[in-house]
Design a protein around this motif. Sequence first.
Motif, PDB file in Angstrom:
ATOM      1  N   PHE A  46      -0.544   3.329   4.663  1.00  0.00           N
ATOM      2  CA  PHE A  46       0.386   4.402   4.302  1.00  0.00           C
ATOM      3  C   PHE A  46       0.828   5.156   5.551  1.00  0.00           C
ATOM      4  O   PHE A  46       2.015   5.425   5.737  1.00  0.00           O
ATOM      5  N   TRP A  93       0.843  -1.203   0.000  1.00  0.00           N
ATOM      6  CA  TRP A  93       0.000   0.000   0.000  1.00  0.00           C
ATOM      7  C   TRP A  93       0.873   1.246   0.000  1.00  0.00           C
ATOM      8  O   TRP A  93       0.600   2.221  -0.693  1.00  0.00           O
ATOM      9  N   ASN A 112       0.554   6.399  -7.270  1.00  0.00           N
ATOM     10  CA  ASN A 112      -0.356   7.492  -6.912  1.00  0.00           C
ATOM     11  C   ASN A 112       0.360   8.642  -6.223  1.00  0.00           C
ATOM     12  O   ASN A 112      -0.184   9.264  -5.314  1.00  0.00           O
ATOM     13  N   GLU A 130      -5.784   1.226   2.633  1.00  0.00           N
ATOM     14  CA  GLU A 130      -4.719   1.933   1.919  1.00  0.00           C
ATOM     15  C   GLU A 130      -4.234   3.131   2.729  1.00  0.00           C
ATOM     16  O   GLU A 130      -3.029   3.346   2.890  1.00  0.00           O
ATOM     17  N   TYR A 131      -5.167   3.920   3.249  1.00  0.00           N
ATOM     18  CA  TYR A 131      -4.818   5.118   4.007  1.00  0.00           C
ATOM     19  C   TYR A 131      -4.023   4.768   5.263  1.00  0.00           C
ATOM     20  O   TYR A 131      -2.952   5.316   5.512  1.00  0.00           O
ATOM     21  N   CYS A 142       1.293   3.982  -3.081  1.00  0.00           N
ATOM     22  CA  CYS A 142       1.018   5.421  -2.901  1.00  0.00           C
ATOM     23  C   CYS A 142       2.176   6.268  -3.399  1.00  0.00           C
ATOM     24  O   CYS A 142       1.974   7.371  -3.899  1.00  0.00           O
ATOM     25  N   ARG A 191      -7.809  11.404  -1.242  1.00  0.00           N
ATOM     26  CA  ARG A 191      -8.536  10.261  -1.797  1.00  0.00           C
ATOM     27  C   ARG A 191      -9.357   9.554  -0.726  1.00  0.00           C
ATOM     28  O   ARG A 191     -10.450   9.058  -0.994  1.00  0.00           O
ATOM     29  N   ARG A 192      -8.864   9.542   0.525  1.00  0.00           N
ATOM     30  CA  ARG A 192      -9.639   8.938   1.626  1.00  0.00           C
ATOM     31  C   ARG A 192     -10.891   9.766   1.892  1.00  0.00           C
ATOM     32  O   ARG A 192     -11.967   9.219   2.134  1.00  0.00           O
ATOM     33  N   ALA A 226      -9.599   6.215  -1.942  1.00  0.00           N
ATOM     34  CA  ALA A 226      -8.666   5.337  -1.232  1.00  0.00           C
ATOM     35  C   ALA A 226      -9.404   4.717  -0.055  1.00  0.00           C
ATOM     36  O   ALA A 226      -9.969   5.431   0.771  1.00  0.00           O
ATOM     37  N   VAL A 277      -3.135  10.811  -0.563  1.00  0.00           N
ATOM     38  CA  VAL A 277      -3.884   9.682   0.003  1.00  0.00           C
ATOM     39  C   VAL A 277      -4.950  10.185   0.982  1.00  0.00           C
ATOM     40  O   VAL A 277      -6.031   9.608   1.078  1.00  0.00           O
TER      41      VAL A 277
END
Length: 124
Positions: free
Chosen positions: A27, A3, A11, A23-24, A7, A77-78, A19, A74
């Motif tokens: 990261f 992940w 990304n 993923e968040y 990122c 996106r979250r 996201a 990120v």
Amino acid sequence: MNWFIDCITKNYANFNGRARRQEYWMFILFNFLLNLALTIVSMILISISTSLVSVTNIISFVAWAALFIPSLAVAVRRLHDTDRSGWWILIALVPLIGAIVLLVFACSDSTPGSNQYGENPKGL
């Protein structure tokens, strides 16, 4: 770790899309572990010689600068995944309250199905 690497590589400055929580938070976890490792190395280098303070400061700044844009991306996106505008990131400028609000948003579940920012990354 994938992940975190995704990122940074795929990304890096992608502020579009969604996201998911995993993923968040992965990261954030690996970002924290990287900073912890850099801090430990800095403390060891400084204990060896105080003249290495500037070197450790440069290393820390380069790491911060390299991860600043992916961290913002990120987080945006979250926010998109919870069907909120990325501009909500600016609430972090409000002391304490802003951090609490962003924490609640980051812990919230995804919007089911698609929203204005794209398809659900969970595939549901």
